[in-house]
Design a protein around this motif. Structure first.
Motif, PDB file in Angstrom:
ATOM      1  N   ALA A   1       3.716   0.435  47.461  1.00 57.78           N
ATOM      2  CA  ALA A   1       5.132   0.790  47.308  1.00 57.78           C
ATOM      3  C   ALA A   1       5.525   1.684  48.468  1.00 57.78           C
ATOM      4  O   ALA A   1       4.898   2.712  48.698  1.00 57.78           O
ATOM      5  CB  ALA A   1       5.355   1.529  45.989  1.00 57.78           C
ATOM      6  N   GLN A   2       6.560   1.262  49.217  1.00 57.54           N
ATOM      7  CA  GLN A   2       7.027   2.108  50.317  1.00 57.54           C
ATOM      8  C   GLN A   2       8.471   2.539  50.057  1.00 57.54           C
ATOM      9  O   GLN A   2       8.693   3.572  49.456  1.00 57.54           O
ATOM     10  CB  GLN A   2       6.769   1.412  51.642  1.00 57.54           C
ATOM     11  N   CYS A   3       9.463   1.717  50.420  1.00 62.53           N
ATOM     12  CA  CYS A   3      10.832   2.159  50.107  1.00 62.53           C
ATOM     13  C   CYS A   3      11.109   2.070  48.617  1.00 62.53           C
ATOM     14  O   CYS A   3      11.975   2.759  48.095  1.00 62.53           O
ATOM     15  CB  CYS A   3      11.868   1.342  50.870  1.00 62.53           C
ATOM     16  N   GLY A   4      10.384   1.186  47.927  1.00 59.97           N
ATOM     17  CA  GLY A   4      10.476   1.144  46.469  1.00 59.97           C
ATOM     18  C   GLY A   4      11.493   0.172  45.889  1.00 59.97           C
ATOM     19  O   GLY A   4      11.505  -0.036  44.679  1.00 59.97           O
TER      20      GLY A   4
END
Ligand code: FES
Ligand code: FES
Length: 148
Positions: free
Chosen positions: A92-95
């Motif tokens: 998960a990065q920007c989500g």
């Protein structure tokens, strides 16, 4: 009326209101809008256990159905494993894609507890991610399946 995350609920709106909007209007904002056109999977919810894109689902289709959003998975054991693995593997990065990815992964692991990488790729094929390059997500789902 329908059931939203296990509770009887009247979702407000015109029958053609997008299920995505009707859900978010209840204050459950975990379900995300990405493309709004059925292409990205960010708005995924389970409708009677089947993963659907809520941006393309009219409210009328949800009447009488059991709807599960990302919030409704919070106490399930599978979600716990998937969440932890996403954190560890950088899934998960920007989500924005994450709730839809996690729901798709949850649906896969409930159906196939020990998926192959091909199973994971197929199950997540409808979910787009602009940030991770996908491998981290696939690895996280496989790791979650090993931990179950
Ligand atoms: Fe529904 Fe992209 S927002 S599929
Ligand atoms: Fe940003 Fe997937 S984490 S789109």
């Amino acid at each position: 009326a329908c059931t939203l995350n296990g509770r009887a609920r009247q979702l407000e709106g015109h029958p053609m209101t997008r299920l995505l909007d009707a859900i978010r209007q209840t204050g459950l904002t975990g379900t995300k809008e990405g493309c709004g056109e059925g292409e990205c999977g960010a708005c995924g919810v389970l409708l009677d256990g089947v993963l659907v894109n809520s941006c393309l689902t009219p409210l009328a289709h949800a009447q009488g159905a059991a709807i599960t959003t990302i919030e409704g998975l919070a106490s399930s054991e599978i979600l716990h494993e998937v969440q932890e693995a996403f954190l560890e593997y950088g899934g998960a990065q920007c989500g924005i894609c994450t709730p839809g990815m996690v729901l798709a992964a949850h649906e896969l692991l409930s159906r196939i507890p020990e998926p192959t990488e091909d199973d994971v790729r197929a199950a997540l094929a409808g979910n787009l991610c602009r940030c991770t390059g996908y491998m981290r997500i696939f690895e996280a789902v496989l790791e979650a399946s090993r931990r179950q």
